[in-house]
Structure formats: structure tokens, C-alpha cells
Write a protein that holds these residues in place. Structure first.
Motif, PDB file in Angstrom:
ATOM      1  N   SER A   1      -1.169  11.110 -12.499  1.00  0.00           N
ATOM      2  CA  SER A   1      -1.400  12.545 -12.580  1.00  0.00           C
ATOM      3  C   SER A   1      -1.077  13.087 -13.967  1.00  0.00           C
ATOM      4  N   ALA A   2      -0.757  12.217 -14.897  1.00  0.00           N
ATOM      5  CA  ALA A   2      -0.380  12.661 -16.245  1.00  0.00           C
ATOM      6  C   ALA A   2      -1.530  12.526 -17.248  1.00  0.00           C
ATOM      7  N   TYR A   3      -2.749  12.560 -16.742  1.00  0.00           N
ATOM      8  CA  TYR A   3      -3.912  12.356 -17.603  1.00  0.00           C
ATOM      9  C   TYR A   3      -4.085  13.444 -18.659  1.00  0.00           C
ATOM     10  N   ASN A   4      -3.475  14.599 -18.457  1.00  0.00           N
ATOM     11  CA  ASN A   4      -3.613  15.685 -19.426  1.00  0.00           C
ATOM     12  C   ASN A   4      -2.286  15.962 -20.150  1.00  0.00           C
ATOM     13  N   GLN A   5      -1.418  14.966 -20.196  1.00  0.00           N
ATOM     14  CA  GLN A   5      -0.121  15.119 -20.851  1.00  0.00           C
ATOM     15  C   GLN A   5       0.048  14.042 -21.914  1.00  0.00           C
TER      16      GLN A   5
ATOM     17  N   ILE B   1      -0.228  -6.067  -8.745  1.00  0.00           N
ATOM     18  CA  ILE B   1      -0.391  -4.920  -7.859  1.00  0.00           C
ATOM     19  C   ILE B   1      -0.296  -3.676  -8.719  1.00  0.00           C
ATOM     20  N   LEU B   2      -1.344  -2.871  -8.685  1.00  0.00           N
ATOM     21  CA  LEU B   2      -1.414  -1.640  -9.464  1.00  0.00           C
ATOM     22  C   LEU B   2      -1.211  -0.461  -8.526  1.00  0.00           C
ATOM     23  N   PHE B   3      -0.162   0.299  -8.773  1.00  0.00           N
ATOM     24  CA  PHE B   3       0.100   1.504  -7.994  1.00  0.00           C
ATOM     25  C   PHE B   3      -0.340   2.716  -8.805  1.00  0.00           C
ATOM     26  N   LEU B   4      -1.249   3.475  -8.265  1.00  0.00           N
ATOM     27  CA  LEU B   4      -1.643   4.750  -8.861  1.00  0.00           C
ATOM     28  C   LEU B   4      -0.959   5.806  -8.007  1.00  0.00           C
ATOM     29  N   ASN B   5       0.205   6.220  -8.451  1.00  0.00           N
ATOM     30  CA  ASN B   5       1.080   7.076  -7.651  1.00  0.00           C
ATOM     31  C   ASN B   5       0.842   8.562  -7.943  1.00  0.00           C
ATOM     32  N   LYS B   6       1.443   9.369  -7.128  1.00  0.00           N
ATOM     33  CA  LYS B   6       1.401  10.832  -7.234  1.00  0.00           C
ATOM     34  C   LYS B   6       0.016  11.393  -6.935  1.00  0.00           C
ATOM     35  N   SER B   7      -0.652  10.819  -5.946  1.00  0.00           N
ATOM     36  CA  SER B   7      -1.984  11.304  -5.581  1.00  0.00           C
ATOM     37  C   SER B   7      -1.943  12.769  -5.158  1.00  0.00           C
ATOM     38  N   ASP B   8      -0.834  13.197  -4.564  1.00  0.00           N
ATOM     39  CA  ASP B   8      -0.725  14.599  -4.146  1.00  0.00           C
ATOM     40  C   ASP B   8      -0.782  15.540  -5.347  1.00  0.00           C
ATOM     41  N   LEU B   9      -0.085  15.196  -6.420  1.00  0.00           N
ATOM     42  CA  LEU B   9      -0.120  16.011  -7.628  1.00  0.00           C
ATOM     43  C   LEU B   9      -1.492  15.944  -8.298  1.00  0.00           C
ATOM     44  N   PHE B  10      -2.086  14.772  -8.276  1.00  0.00           N
ATOM     45  CA  PHE B  10      -3.397  14.576  -8.894  1.00  0.00           C
ATOM     46  C   PHE B  10      -4.456  15.436  -8.203  1.00  0.00           C
ATOM     47  N   ILE B  11      -4.423  15.469  -6.872  1.00  0.00           N
ATOM     48  CA  ILE B  11      -5.397  16.268  -6.111  1.00  0.00           C
ATOM     49  C   ILE B  11      -5.335  17.733  -6.534  1.00  0.00           C
ATOM     50  N   GLU B  12      -4.142  18.237  -6.706  1.00  0.00           N
ATOM     51  CA  GLU B  12      -3.980  19.638  -7.113  1.00  0.00           C
ATOM     52  C   GLU B  12      -4.349  19.837  -8.582  1.00  0.00           C
TER      53      GLU B  12
ATOM     54  N   THR C   1      -1.276   5.921  -4.168  1.00  0.00           N
ATOM     55  CA  THR C   1      -0.120   6.249  -3.335  1.00  0.00           C
ATOM     56  C   THR C   1       0.423   7.652  -3.586  1.00  0.00           C
ATOM     57  N   CYS C   2       1.193   8.065  -2.600  1.00  0.00           N
ATOM     58  CA  CYS C   2       1.980   9.292  -2.686  1.00  0.00           C
ATOM     59  C   CYS C   2       3.355   8.919  -2.139  1.00  0.00           C
TER      60      CYS C   2
ATOM     61  N   HIS D   1     -12.921   6.375 -10.382  1.00  0.00           N
ATOM     62  CA  HIS D   1     -13.226   6.169 -11.800  1.00  0.00           C
ATOM     63  C   HIS D   1     -11.995   5.673 -12.559  1.00  0.00           C
ATOM     64  N   ILE D   2     -10.855   6.279 -12.306  1.00  0.00           N
ATOM     65  CA  ILE D   2      -9.616   5.855 -12.971  1.00  0.00           C
ATOM     66  C   ILE D   2      -9.267   4.424 -12.569  1.00  0.00           C
ATOM     67  N   GLU D   3      -9.372   4.115 -11.284  1.00  0.00           N
ATOM     68  CA  GLU D   3      -9.094   2.757 -10.811  1.00  0.00           C
ATOM     69  C   GLU D   3      -9.997   1.748 -11.524  1.00  0.00           C
ATOM     70  N   LYS D   4     -11.280   2.052 -11.625  1.00  0.00           N
ATOM     71  CA  LYS D   4     -12.225   1.146 -12.295  1.00  0.00           C
ATOM     72  C   LYS D   4     -11.856   0.953 -13.763  1.00  0.00           C
ATOM     73  N   GLU D   5     -11.392   2.021 -14.412  1.00  0.00           N
ATOM     74  CA  GLU D   5     -10.987   1.903 -15.814  1.00  0.00           C
ATOM     75  C   GLU D   5      -9.828   0.915 -15.972  1.00  0.00           C
ATOM     76  N   PHE D   6      -8.889   0.959 -15.044  1.00  0.00           N
ATOM     77  CA  PHE D   6      -7.789  -0.010 -15.093  1.00  0.00           C
ATOM     78  C   PHE D   6      -8.328  -1.418 -14.831  1.00  0.00           C
ATOM     79  N   LEU D   7      -9.112  -1.584 -13.785  1.00  0.00           N
ATOM     80  CA  LEU D   7      -9.585  -2.917 -13.399  1.00  0.00           C
ATOM     81  C   LEU D   7     -10.489  -3.543 -14.454  1.00  0.00           C
ATOM     82  N   MET D   8     -11.230  -2.724 -15.202  1.00  0.00           N
ATOM     83  CA  MET D   8     -12.093  -3.252 -16.270  1.00  0.00           C
ATOM     84  C   MET D   8     -11.292  -3.936 -17.366  1.00  0.00           C
ATOM     85  N   ARG D   9     -10.032  -3.624 -17.460  1.00  0.00           N
ATOM     86  CA  ARG D   9      -9.193  -4.218 -18.500  1.00  0.00           C
ATOM     87  C   ARG D   9      -8.718  -5.621 -18.147  1.00  0.00           C
TER      88      ARG D   9
END
Length: 131
Positions: free
Chosen positions: A1-5, A38-49, A98-99, A78-86
Motif C-alpha cells: 500500500s506504499a506505492y505512492n510513498q 513466498i511473496l506476501f502482499l500485505n495491507k490489502s485493506d489499506l490498499f483498497i482504500e 493479505t490483510c 498487475h502489482i503481483e505480475k510485476e513482482f513475478l516477472m522479476r
């Protein structure tokens, strides 16, 4: 959720760009070439908002995203794919969005991770054949 920080340490590096760079380095380390990740993309609740107010195109790595910037499924995928492409190896990367404050979500993810680790251990011991 820190994509703009940006990082606290330097005040200019985008946090998600830094995460992608670190993931690339770790994922492609020679010493880990046979390990599953194992890649955890956490804070989905914050990301949704957050995506309701700030498009993911604010992140330099996602400037070209042409989907619906307010849609959780499209942006998260899209974000998940960007990680997996690496991943430049043949290793398996298991991804979980996750949340950590959602107990039922944590339980599902924990059970999935537990099964992954158990399967890898049994395969490593030659007790089962991978598939």
C-alpha cells in the motif's frame, strides 16, 4: 500500500520500486536457486482504500498501467505480475495478498504456507515426487 510513498531513509526512492528491486535481487540469488519463495502482499485493506484516492500510476513502476486504477482486482493483479516477472529462475513463487488484521485471512494464508513448506520438505526428503 506504499506505492505512492518514498523511503524514509532517502526521501526520494519510491517504496514499491524499492520492494520490486529487493525482490528481484533476492529472487535471483544464486544461493537460493532451489528454494521456493513466498511473496506476501500485505495491507490489502489499506490498499483498497488508497486506490480510490491515489492511482497506482503515481508509482514510477506502474505509470503505464492502463486498467481501472480504482479496481482492487486489476491493480493487485498487475502489482503481483510485476513482482513475478522479476523471477528469472525456474523457482516457484507463491503469492498471497493479505490483510494481517483479518484473522480469517491470516488463518487461510498460514495454512497455505504450512502446506507449501510441508510439501517442499517431503519432496526434499524424497518421500514424495513433486508435481
Amino acid at each position: 500500500s506504499a506505492y505512492n510513498q518514498v523511503l524514509f531513509e532517502d526521501g526520494k526512492t519510491n517504496r514499491l520500486v524499492e520492494a520490486l528491486t529487493l525482490f528481484d535481487e533476492i529472487c535471483n540469488m544464486r544461493g537460493l536457486q532451489h528454494a521456493s519463495l513466498i511473496l506476501f502482499l500485505n495491507k490489502s485493506d489499506l490498499f483498497i482504500e488508497k486506490i480510490k484516492k491515489f492511482p497506482i500510476t503515481l508509482c514510477p513502476a506502474f505509470e503505464a498501467f492502463d486498467g481501472d486504477t480504482t479496481d482492487f482486482e486489476q491493480t493487485a493483479t498487475h502489482i503481483e505480475k510485476e513482482f513475478l516477472m522479476r523471477n528469472k529462475t525456474s523457482r516457484t513463487v507463491y503469492t498471497h495478498i493479505t490483510c494481517a488484521t483479518d484473522k480469517s485471512n491470516v488463518a487461510v494464508v498460514f495454512n497455505g504456507v504450512k502446506d507449501t513448506v510441508l510439501k517442499a520438505s517431503l519432496e526434499g526428503a524424497g518421500l514424495v515426487v513433486g508435481g
